[in-house]
Design an enzyme around this catalytic site. Sequence first.
Site, PDB file in Angstrom:
ATOM      1  N   LYS A  87       0.890  -1.236   0.153  1.00  0.00           N
ATOM      2  CA  LYS A  87       0.055   0.081  -0.032  1.00  0.00           C
ATOM      3  C   LYS A  87       0.736   1.409  -0.053  1.00  0.00           C
ATOM      4  O   LYS A  87       1.442   1.363   0.815  1.00  0.00           O
ATOM      5  CB  LYS A  87      -0.789   0.001   1.367  1.00  0.00           C
ATOM      6  CG  LYS A  87      -2.252   0.605   1.117  1.00  0.00           C
ATOM      7  CD  LYS A  87      -3.105   0.508   2.372  1.00  0.00           C
ATOM      8  CE  LYS A  87      -4.304   0.905   2.125  1.00  0.00           C
ATOM      9  NZ  LYS A  87      -4.996   1.053   3.558  1.00  0.00           N
TER      10      LYS A  87
HETATM   11  C1  E4P Z   1      -8.191   2.264   3.456  1.00  0.00           C
HETATM   12  O1  E4P Z   1      -7.853   1.114   3.031  1.00  0.00           O
HETATM   13  C2  E4P Z   1      -8.095   2.671   4.854  1.00  0.00           C
HETATM   14  O2  E4P Z   1      -7.695   1.864   5.643  1.00  0.00           O
HETATM   15  C3  E4P Z   1      -9.558   2.993   5.250  1.00  0.00           C
HETATM   16  O3  E4P Z   1     -10.537   2.575   4.426  1.00  0.00           O
HETATM   17  C4  E4P Z   1      -9.572   4.444   6.195  1.00  0.00           C
HETATM   18  O4  E4P Z   1     -10.861   4.519   6.561  1.00  0.00           O
HETATM   19  P1  E4P Z   1     -11.377   5.710   7.743  1.00  0.00           P
HETATM   20  O5  E4P Z   1     -11.515   6.826   7.038  1.00  0.00           O
HETATM   21  O6  E4P Z   1     -12.549   4.831   8.277  1.00  0.00           O
HETATM   22  O7  E4P Z   1     -10.004   5.654   8.746  1.00  0.00           O
END
Ligand code: E4P
Length: 217
Positions: A87
């Site tokens: 990522k």
């Molecule tokens: C994406 O991969 C992130 O981990 C995640 O969806 C972020 O979500 P949040 O806005 O609930 O922290």
Amino acid sequence: MKFFIDTANLDQIREAQDLGVLDGVTTNPSLMAKEGITGRENILKHYVDICNIVDGDVSAEVIATDFEGIIKEGKELAALHEQIVVKVPMIKEGVKAIKYFADNGIKTNCTLVFSAGQALLAAKAGATYVSPFIGRLDDISTDGLNLIAEIRLIYDNYGFDTQILAASVRHTMHVLECAKIGSDVMTGPLSSIEGLLKHPLTDIGLEKFLADYRKGN
Ligand code: E4P
């Protein structure tokens, strides 16, 4: 549409896996910290533990923000397990790294995407997944689902292979709307998946069927 769960909590990952509809997991440094997973060794071990629970892709986020650092860290993460997807944040060095990883057969998830332009760039660089954060856009009075629709249109115009991974999903309606738009994947909490189960007429109907069965048996 693939269902990913957005957590580093092993119990919740197991529960989603047991339901039989889980296609993968996304994590981020905040989610790891929330589970109390700290220290490089523990973090790497935790990724492997997640991979051993699920069958699909598991996103592991780099901490480095310079090209060399992202490449080094990404290679280390990818070597942990064949299910790992590196990522990478949507920054200039990240785009360069995504291109490098694509050329070297390493799967990537371009994260922290908040505009169609960023998503176009991620696809041009060869990202496996692009993660538009719809909940965080909703939080600032901007239509997150509209971004998913824009990216769908752009990717379909040119046949990009990059999969749209709707991230920052907060609830079941996000899941449904993403499905209608044609998002390839969604990642959200277990509650957003389990919410799909619920309908009062199902509960009432089942209660009646069972009561009628009991009358004659
Ligand atoms: C994406 O991969 C992130 O981990 C995640 O969806 C972020 O979500 P949040 O806005 O609930 O922290």
